[in-house]
Design an enzyme around this catalytic site. Sequence first.
Site, PDB file in Angstrom:
ATOM      1  N   LYS A   1       0.932  -1.314  -0.029  1.00 26.90           N
ATOM      2  CA  LYS A   1      -0.078   0.068   0.092  1.00 26.90           C
ATOM      3  C   LYS A   1       0.838   1.185  -0.108  1.00 26.90           C
ATOM      4  O   LYS A   1       0.325   2.421   0.379  1.00 26.90           O
ATOM      5  CB  LYS A   1      -0.938   0.052   1.216  1.00 26.90           C
ATOM      6  CG  LYS A   1      -1.706  -1.317   1.257  1.00 26.90           C
ATOM      7  CD  LYS A   1      -2.524  -1.974  -0.033  1.00 26.90           C
ATOM      8  CE  LYS A   1      -3.304  -0.903  -0.756  1.00 26.90           C
ATOM      9  NZ  LYS A   1      -3.731  -1.629  -2.151  1.00 26.90           N
ATOM     10  N   ALA A   2       2.022   1.285  -0.355  1.00 28.50           N
ATOM     11  CA  ALA A   2       3.058   2.328  -0.324  1.00 28.50           C
ATOM     12  C   ALA A   2       2.987   3.060  -1.810  1.00 28.50           C
ATOM     13  O   ALA A   2       3.629   3.932  -1.876  1.00 28.50           O
ATOM     14  CB  ALA A   2       4.532   2.249   0.155  1.00 28.50           C
TER      15      ALA A   2
ATOM     16  N   ARG B   1       5.972   5.037   2.215  1.00 26.80           N
ATOM     17  CA  ARG B   1       4.808   5.881   2.270  1.00 26.80           C
ATOM     18  C   ARG B   1       4.468   6.035   3.794  1.00 26.80           C
ATOM     19  O   ARG B   1       4.774   5.179   4.583  1.00 26.80           O
ATOM     20  CB  ARG B   1       3.799   5.500   1.738  1.00 26.80           C
ATOM     21  CG  ARG B   1       2.488   6.293   1.825  1.00 26.80           C
ATOM     22  CD  ARG B   1       1.393   5.505   0.920  1.00 26.80           C
ATOM     23  NE  ARG B   1       0.124   6.740   1.056  1.00 26.80           N
ATOM     24  CZ  ARG B   1      -1.216   6.218   0.448  1.00 26.80           C
ATOM     25  NH1 ARG B   1      -1.270   4.601   0.082  1.00 26.80           N
ATOM     26  NH2 ARG B   1      -2.017   6.844   0.334  1.00 26.80           N
TER      27      ARG B   1
ATOM     28  N   MET C   1      -4.728   6.712 -13.475  1.00 23.39           N
ATOM     29  CA  MET C   1      -4.495   5.422 -13.015  1.00 23.39           C
ATOM     30  C   MET C   1      -5.548   4.605 -12.629  1.00 23.39           C
ATOM     31  O   MET C   1      -5.814   3.391 -12.860  1.00 23.39           O
ATOM     32  CB  MET C   1      -3.699   5.346 -11.928  1.00 23.39           C
ATOM     33  CG  MET C   1      -2.178   5.534 -12.041  1.00 23.39           C
ATOM     34  SD  MET C   1      -1.441   4.421 -12.943  1.00 23.39           S
ATOM     35  CE  MET C   1      -1.251   2.944 -11.838  1.00 23.39           C
TER      36      MET C   1
ATOM     37  N   ARG D   1      -8.326   3.743  -4.421  1.00 20.92           N
ATOM     38  CA  ARG D   1      -9.269   4.265  -3.560  1.00 20.92           C
ATOM     39  C   ARG D   1      -9.376   5.880  -3.587  1.00 20.92           C
ATOM     40  O   ARG D   1     -10.362   6.306  -3.823  1.00 20.92           O
ATOM     41  CB  ARG D   1      -8.830   3.490  -2.114  1.00 20.92           C
ATOM     42  CG  ARG D   1      -9.920   3.439  -1.301  1.00 20.92           C
ATOM     43  CD  ARG D   1      -9.406   2.470  -0.038  1.00 20.92           C
ATOM     44  NE  ARG D   1      -8.398   3.576   0.700  1.00 20.92           N
ATOM     45  CZ  ARG D   1      -8.591   4.416   1.495  1.00 20.92           C
ATOM     46  NH1 ARG D   1      -9.586   4.659   1.960  1.00 20.92           N
ATOM     47  NH2 ARG D   1      -7.624   5.169   1.835  1.00 20.92           N
TER      48      ARG D   1
ATOM     49  N   HIS E   1       6.915  -7.368  -2.021  1.00 17.83           N
ATOM     50  CA  HIS E   1       6.695  -6.743  -0.613  1.00 17.83           C
ATOM     51  C   HIS E   1       7.771  -7.478   0.315  1.00 17.83           C
ATOM     52  O   HIS E   1       7.790  -6.774   1.475  1.00 17.83           O
ATOM     53  CB  HIS E   1       5.466  -6.913  -0.268  1.00 17.83           C
ATOM     54  CG  HIS E   1       4.414  -6.131  -1.089  1.00 17.83           C
ATOM     55  ND1 HIS E   1       4.582  -4.942  -1.600  1.00 17.83           N
ATOM     56  CD2 HIS E   1       3.078  -6.363  -1.387  1.00 17.83           C
ATOM     57  CE1 HIS E   1       3.399  -4.398  -2.310  1.00 17.83           C
ATOM     58  NE2 HIS E   1       2.766  -5.773  -2.305  1.00 17.83           N
TER      59      HIS E   1
ATOM     60  N   SER F   1      -4.839   2.567   4.244  1.00 18.11           N
ATOM     61  CA  SER F   1      -4.966   1.714   2.619  1.00 18.11           C
ATOM     62  C   SER F   1      -5.032   0.408   3.006  1.00 18.11           C
ATOM     63  O   SER F   1      -5.752  -0.473   2.418  1.00 18.11           O
ATOM     64  CB  SER F   1      -3.774   2.336   1.952  1.00 18.11           C
ATOM     65  OG  SER F   1      -4.252   1.786   0.702  1.00 18.11           O
TER      66      SER F   1
ATOM     67  N   LEU G   1      -0.064   9.108 -15.503  1.00 14.61           N
ATOM     68  CA  LEU G   1       0.151   8.643 -14.125  1.00 14.61           C
ATOM     69  C   LEU G   1      -0.717   9.086 -12.941  1.00 14.61           C
ATOM     70  O   LEU G   1      -0.589   9.101 -11.648  1.00 14.61           O
ATOM     71  CB  LEU G   1       1.687   8.505 -13.424  1.00 14.61           C
ATOM     72  CG  LEU G   1       2.626   7.750 -14.396  1.00 14.61           C
ATOM     73  CD1 LEU G   1       4.116   8.142 -13.930  1.00 14.61           C
ATOM     74  CD2 LEU G   1       2.462   6.217 -14.082  1.00 14.61           C
TER      75      LEU G   1
ATOM     76  N   THR H   1       1.752  -0.151  -7.234  1.00 16.34           N
ATOM     77  CA  THR H   1       1.239  -0.313  -8.552  1.00 16.34           C
ATOM     78  C   THR H   1       1.841   0.923  -9.415  1.00 16.34           C
ATOM     79  O   THR H   1       1.967   0.990 -10.563  1.00 16.34           O
ATOM     80  CB  THR H   1      -0.214  -0.442  -8.405  1.00 16.34           C
ATOM     81  OG1 THR H   1      -0.323  -1.506  -7.549  1.00 16.34           O
ATOM     82  CG2 THR H   1      -0.803  -0.850  -9.757  1.00 16.34           C
TER      83      THR H   1
HETATM   84  P1  A3P Z   1      -5.222   4.677  -1.011  1.00 17.50           P
HETATM   85  O1  A3P Z   1      -5.850   3.403  -0.672  1.00 17.50           O
HETATM   86  O2  A3P Z   1      -4.671   5.384   0.205  1.00 17.50           O
HETATM   87  O3  A3P Z   1      -5.973   5.357  -1.883  1.00 17.50           O
HETATM   88  P2  A3P Z   1      -0.271  -0.193  -3.656  1.00 17.50           P
HETATM   89  O4  A3P Z   1      -0.298  -0.319  -4.987  1.00 17.50           O
HETATM   90  O5  A3P Z   1       1.126  -0.309  -3.037  1.00 17.50           O
HETATM   91  O6  A3P Z   1      -1.299  -1.279  -3.351  1.00 17.50           O
HETATM   92  O7  A3P Z   1      -0.889   1.139  -3.165  1.00 17.50           O
HETATM   93  C1  A3P Z   1      -2.133   1.442  -3.353  1.00 17.50           C
HETATM   94  C2  A3P Z   1      -2.408   2.897  -2.748  1.00 17.50           C
HETATM   95  O8  A3P Z   1      -1.690   3.742  -4.030  1.00 17.50           O
HETATM   96  C3  A3P Z   1      -3.785   3.129  -2.827  1.00 17.50           C
HETATM   97  O9  A3P Z   1      -3.728   4.251  -1.653  1.00 17.50           O
HETATM   98  C4  A3P Z   1      -3.939   4.168  -4.274  1.00 17.50           C
HETATM   99  O10 A3P Z   1      -4.887   4.831  -4.284  1.00 17.50           O
HETATM  100  C5  A3P Z   1      -2.493   4.486  -4.269  1.00 17.50           C
HETATM  101  N1  A3P Z   1      -2.281   5.063  -5.715  1.00 17.50           N
HETATM  102  C6  A3P Z   1      -2.151   4.395  -6.860  1.00 17.50           C
HETATM  103  N2  A3P Z   1      -2.032   5.177  -7.993  1.00 17.50           N
HETATM  104  C7  A3P Z   1      -1.874   6.315  -7.440  1.00 17.50           C
HETATM  105  C8  A3P Z   1      -1.831   7.598  -7.937  1.00 17.50           C
HETATM  106  N3  A3P Z   1      -1.916   7.858  -9.568  1.00 17.50           N
HETATM  107  N4  A3P Z   1      -1.687   9.018  -7.347  1.00 17.50           N
HETATM  108  C9  A3P Z   1      -1.975   8.713  -6.050  1.00 17.50           C
HETATM  109  N5  A3P Z   1      -1.952   7.628  -5.344  1.00 17.50           N
HETATM  110  C10 A3P Z   1      -2.057   6.477  -6.032  1.00 17.50           C
END
Ligand code: A3P
Length: 331
Positions: free
Chosen positions: A78-79, A164, A265, A295, A142, A172, A260, A82
């Site tokens: 969740k940092a 993060r 995204m 999210r 991870h 998240s 991006l 993706t």
């Molecule tokens: P939130 O749940 O706070 O929205 P991971 O890919 O490590 O699982 O991380 C997912 C988190 O990255 C989610 O956070 C997602 O919304 C955020 N994220 C992905 N793409 C993003 C972007 N372009 N800008 C900001 N946050 C992004």
Amino acid sequence: MFHYRRLSRGEVERFETPYNENLLEVHLTDWPVDGSDDDDSKWLPSHCVMPSRYCQFAERIRNLTVYEDDVWIVTFPKAGTTWTQEMVWLIDRDLDYETAATVNLQQRSKFLEMFTFVSKMNLPDSIALVEEMPRPRHIKSHLPVALLPQQLWSVKPKIVYVARNPKDVTTSYMHHYKHIHGFEGAQQDFLDGILQDKIIWCPQVKHAADFWHMAKNRKHILFLHFEDMKRNLMGVLAKVCTFMGKSYSTEQLERLAEHLSFENMKNNKTANNQILVTQAAEAMGRSSDQFKFMRKGEIGAYRSELPVDFSMKMDELIREQLSGSDFKYRE
Ligand code: A3P
């Protein structure tokens, strides 16, 4: 070698999910590994909490053949994994938007340990899938420093690490744990698990601090912050391009930054990881409409979503676990 510390049922049962059972701590006992510098002889990377299923695969991952043209994206869940995968893949592949639009990011940038921590779902052998990837490979993980393949430190492929703020990660992760891992417990149970470092891939703060330590003397590691990507994506793109040995015009980078953006995204079917949400929802017999992987994408969402006392305890945990380290999270 790894040492596995079994955790008692009482210690962990509140934090397990139907797919992540029998949590234990995986400790590495023989650091430094080949490729570490002298400094490392006084240092030991942190353990990691994993379901017991992971033990079957720990050595296989540790002994994975690494190639110098690999590109690794490593993060605590969740940092912004993706987001970073998509950014790094495009920069590395000469901004090939055509392939990015047709081949899912999960295929372009494979998740090494995917099948090692999920029971009951019969997922394909993700280590073999990584081994079979045509080079140059993009690989997501991870896993913390201690559990990653040893050859990362001697072969020295490019590694991009993203940190993060732990309070936003926790927010998240809380949603992710419920909707993707099938966690059925109360929110407070999850938060206690984070504070006790008993949720899988924890300890969270050590995960980042260990990578910070590793990145210090190693030019093949680029350490990024989610908050910098959010506040100054163009600046981060410039950094990543330099790291990857690529050069693009300002117009090309502006187009990439647009690609991006959170909104793009979120709507990008080959990069928004909604495929994972659908797979998990099907396995649990739930509707996949209840959760969006992309999210909120905000800095500071924890302020409105998590109790204030959790936030204070997390600040204390961060202070404790970073004592002696010069690593700092962005606020
Ligand atoms: P939130 O749940 O706070 O929205 P991971 O890919 O490590 O699982 O991380 C997912 C988190 O990255 C989610 O956070 C997602 O919304 C955020 N994220 C992905 N793409 C993003 C972007 N372009 N800008 C900001 N946050 C992004």
